[in-house]
Design a protein around this motif. Structure first.
Motif, PDB file in Angstrom:
ATOM      1  N   ARG A 155       0.825  -1.213   0.000  1.00  0.00           N
ATOM      2  CA  ARG A 155       0.000   0.000   0.000  1.00  0.00           C
ATOM      3  C   ARG A 155       0.863   1.269   0.000  1.00  0.00           C
ATOM      4  NH1 ARG A 155      -5.319  -1.112   0.815  1.00  0.00           N
ATOM      5  NH2 ARG A 155      -5.829  -3.202   1.604  1.00  0.00           N
ATOM      6  N   GLN A 156       1.960   1.194  -0.700  1.00  0.00           N
ATOM      7  CA  GLN A 156       2.849   2.336  -0.825  1.00  0.00           C
ATOM      8  C   GLN A 156       2.669   3.077  -2.153  1.00  0.00           C
ATOM      9  OE1 GLN A 156       5.310   3.225   1.766  1.00  0.00           O
ATOM     10  NE2 GLN A 156       3.746   1.955   2.719  1.00  0.00           N
ATOM     11  N   ARG A 157       2.026   2.425  -3.107  1.00  0.00           N
ATOM     12  CA  ARG A 157       1.845   3.032  -4.422  1.00  0.00           C
ATOM     13  C   ARG A 157       0.479   2.669  -4.983  1.00  0.00           C
ATOM     14  NH1 ARG A 157       6.517   2.067  -8.646  1.00  0.00           N
ATOM     15  NH2 ARG A 157       7.567   3.366  -7.077  1.00  0.00           N
ATOM     16  N   ASP A 158      -0.208   3.667  -5.543  1.00  0.00           N
ATOM     17  CA  ASP A 158      -1.512   3.470  -6.172  1.00  0.00           C
ATOM     18  C   ASP A 158      -1.444   3.902  -7.634  1.00  0.00           C
ATOM     19  OD1 ASP A 158      -2.569   2.681  -3.733  1.00  0.00           O
ATOM     20  OD2 ASP A 158      -3.279   4.697  -3.238  1.00  0.00           O
ATOM     21  N   TYR A 159      -2.117   3.156  -8.483  1.00  0.00           N
ATOM     22  CA  TYR A 159      -2.267   3.506  -9.896  1.00  0.00           C
ATOM     23  C   TYR A 159      -3.760   3.667 -10.182  1.00  0.00           C
ATOM     24  CZ  TYR A 159       2.445   1.495 -10.186  1.00  0.00           C
ATOM     25  OH  TYR A 159       3.768   1.191  -9.975  1.00  0.00           O
ATOM     26  N   SER A 160      -4.099   4.610 -11.040  1.00  0.00           N
ATOM     27  CA  SER A 160      -5.505   4.809 -11.390  1.00  0.00           C
ATOM     28  C   SER A 160      -5.644   5.174 -12.859  1.00  0.00           C
ATOM     29  CB  SER A 160      -6.132   5.901 -10.510  1.00  0.00           C
ATOM     30  OG  SER A 160      -5.499   7.147 -10.716  1.00  0.00           O
ATOM     31  N   PHE A 161      -6.803   4.819 -13.399  1.00  0.00           N
ATOM     32  CA  PHE A 161      -7.138   5.119 -14.792  1.00  0.00           C
ATOM     33  C   PHE A 161      -8.636   5.338 -14.878  1.00  0.00           C
ATOM     34  CE2 PHE A 161      -9.138   3.439 -18.617  1.00  0.00           C
ATOM     35  CZ  PHE A 161      -8.538   4.205 -19.612  1.00  0.00           C
ATOM     36  N   SER A 162      -9.051   6.330 -15.634  1.00  0.00           N
ATOM     37  CA  SER A 162     -10.483   6.525 -15.869  1.00  0.00           C
ATOM     38  C   SER A 162     -10.696   7.036 -17.297  1.00  0.00           C
ATOM     39  CB  SER A 162     -11.086   7.513 -14.860  1.00  0.00           C
ATOM     40  OG  SER A 162     -10.593   8.815 -15.057  1.00  0.00           O
ATOM     41  N   PHE A 163     -11.822   6.632 -17.848  1.00  0.00           N
ATOM     42  CA  PHE A 163     -12.232   7.094 -19.177  1.00  0.00           C
ATOM     43  C   PHE A 163     -13.685   7.547 -19.083  1.00  0.00           C
ATOM     44  CE2 PHE A 163     -14.598   6.261 -23.072  1.00  0.00           C
ATOM     45  CZ  PHE A 163     -13.899   7.053 -23.977  1.00  0.00           C
ATOM     46  N   GLN A 164     -13.975   8.703 -19.662  1.00  0.00           N
ATOM     47  CA  GLN A 164     -15.328   9.243 -19.604  1.00  0.00           C
ATOM     48  C   GLN A 164     -15.697   9.828 -20.954  1.00  0.00           C
ATOM     49  OE1 GLN A 164     -16.773   8.989 -16.495  1.00  0.00           O
ATOM     50  NE2 GLN A 164     -18.785   9.570 -17.274  1.00  0.00           N
ATOM     51  N   GLY A 165     -16.926   9.576 -21.381  1.00  0.00           N
ATOM     52  CA  GLY A 165     -17.427  10.166 -22.619  1.00  0.00           C
ATOM     53  C   GLY A 165     -18.716  10.923 -22.350  1.00  0.00           C
ATOM     54  N   PHE A 166     -18.863  12.100 -22.958  1.00  0.00           N
ATOM     55  CA  PHE A 166     -20.078  12.900 -22.844  1.00  0.00           C
ATOM     56  C   PHE A 166     -20.607  13.192 -24.240  1.00  0.00           C
ATOM     57  CE2 PHE A 166     -17.604  13.964 -19.060  1.00  0.00           C
ATOM     58  CZ  PHE A 166     -18.545  13.748 -18.053  1.00  0.00           C
ATOM     59  N   PHE A 167     -21.919  13.095 -24.392  1.00  0.00           N
ATOM     60  CA  PHE A 167     -22.556  13.257 -25.694  1.00  0.00           C
ATOM     61  C   PHE A 167     -23.683  14.274 -25.537  1.00  0.00           C
ATOM     62  CE2 PHE A 167     -20.902   9.019 -24.978  1.00  0.00           C
ATOM     63  CZ  PHE A 167     -20.003   8.893 -26.021  1.00  0.00           C
TER      64      PHE A 167
END
Length: 402
Positions: A155-167
């Motif tokens: 628990r010393q390093r976190d990775y994150s990714f997100s993708f969002q689309g708006f129409f």
């Protein structure tokens, strides 16, 4: 300026089991629901309204009410819902028709978002999906996205990714007539159809790496990218040229935005935390921007925390911006919207958080926080905002026998 609020979070709950002498035993599961209500009031004023070509009142008030709920049933699956209504009172909107009413025109924005997160314990990983919609007089927006995060074993390093689309559909008339009518132009410019397209699509990708440096310090790096395509002009914004002609604002049909943020959190003693961040922004409209943000929560006692904060911002102007009557009529793209001008600004304020964790049966009052902020921009715009958050949780047991 349209704002979209998409919130996805993971809240931990616990399992309690009791052993018995016999082979039959009962296992208790805690189901926790977190509820947060937000109320906010925002007011601003200036004399650079884009509706009237960079001059005229920007008087605006926004009243926000929002309710969010996170339901965690089994420490693995979390369901999220939030909904709200923003009531907008804007004097400049009256000027679309050159009719100045005694009261500012009132509009409303309603929105709802749904989300689901799953925690994969064996991999210390979260995966989630979300969707939402927002509606106002001059647009209808649907959004959908996914998110992923991972923590290493220590628990010393976190990775994150997100993708969002708006129409988005930018036609006017849903709230008045129940279905979209057409794009709305300033009254004197309705002699022609200025745009053939009424849709705008936006796609956002955000990445993150958060690293614990030592017991008192952690750093995060957050790059991202946004791509927009479609009608990026606002159809009811006027532009006045040096030769006294007048047109509807016209901007390119594609826009690329690239932000990169760095955040540093430090513990300064036992009661003081310093959260500092820097963000660089670039887009192909010609804007470069820099943001410095500092928050310094101070714990007065076990229940009361004060959080002073300041945000400094500066940006270059878009290639297509000029003030009122300073644009050449031979230009391909043009705007007098001061949000795209060169300016610098600051925002400062104070938050007061009271967190007694007062339990009343199955309900625990977690916290209430009130924040006030003052905003000042170099073109003369000044704004005030006050926001209140109320957070409580409801825990109930589900018994299962086997």
């Amino acid at each position: 300026m349209k704002k979209r609020y998409v919130i996805i979070g993971l809240l931990a709950s616990s399992l309690m089991a009791s052993a018995q002498q016999s082979a039959v035993y009962k296992k208790k599961k805690l189901v926790r629901t977190d509820v947060e209500a937000m109320f906010s009031y925002y007011t601003q004023d200036n004399n650079h309204s884009a509706v009237t070509g960079g001059i005229g009142t920007e008087d605006l008030q926004v009243y926000v009410q929002q309710l969010s709920m996170d339901v965690n049933k089994d420490s693995v699956n979390t369901y999220h819902i939030d909904a709200g209504v923003d009531v907008i009172s804007s004097a400049s909107t009256d000027n679309i028709d050159y009719i100045m009413s005694s009261a500012s025109r009132v509009d409303a924005r309603s929105h709802m978002n749904l989300g689901f997160n799953r925690f994969v314990k064996s991999r210390q990983m979260n995966v989630g999906i979300n969707t939402g919609m927002s509606i106002e007089s001059d647009y209808l927006s649907f959004g959908a996205g996914l998110n992923w995060s991972y923590s290493d074993r220590r628990r010393q390093r976190d990775y994150s990714f997100s993708f969002q689309g708006f129409f988005d559909d930018l036609r006017w008339g849903r709230l008045e007539n129940g279905h979209p009518q057409k794009l709305v132009y300033p009254v004197e410019l309705r002699y022609k159809k200025w745009f053939n397209n009424y849709r705008r699509n936006s796609f956002n990708v955000d990445l993150g790496i958060y690293q614990v440096i030592n017991r008192r310090m952690a750093i995060g790096i957050y790059p991202g990218i946004t791509y927009q395509k479609g009608l990026l002009s606002t159809p009811f914004h006027r532009v006045y040229f040096t030769d006294d002609t007048e047109r509807v604002e016209n901007l390119p049909g594609e826009r690329l935005k690239v932000p990169v943020g760095v955040q540093l959190n430090s513990f300064a003693g036992t009661r003081w935390i310093i959260r500092s961040s820097y963000r660089f922004y670039w887009d192909n409209f010609g804007i470069n921007a820099h943001t410095i943000n500092v928050e310094a929560p101070v714990k007065i006692n076990t229940m009361l925390t004060l959080t002073p904060f300041v945000r400094l911002y500066t940006q270059t102007g878009a290639d297509y911006f000029r003030p009122y009557k300073q644009l050449d009529s031979s230009s391909e793209y043009y705007t007098s919207d001061y949000d795209l001008s060169r300016f610098h600004s600051y925002k400062t304020g104070l938050g007061v958080r009271y967190a007694p964790f007062a339990r009343g049966g199955a309900t625990t009052f977690q916290e209430v926080e009130v924040r006030y902020a003052f905003y000042d921009r170099s073109d003369g715009l000044k704004a005030h905002m006050i926001t209140a958050f109320i957070h409580f949780s409801v825990t109930r047991e589900k018994n299962r026998t086997r």
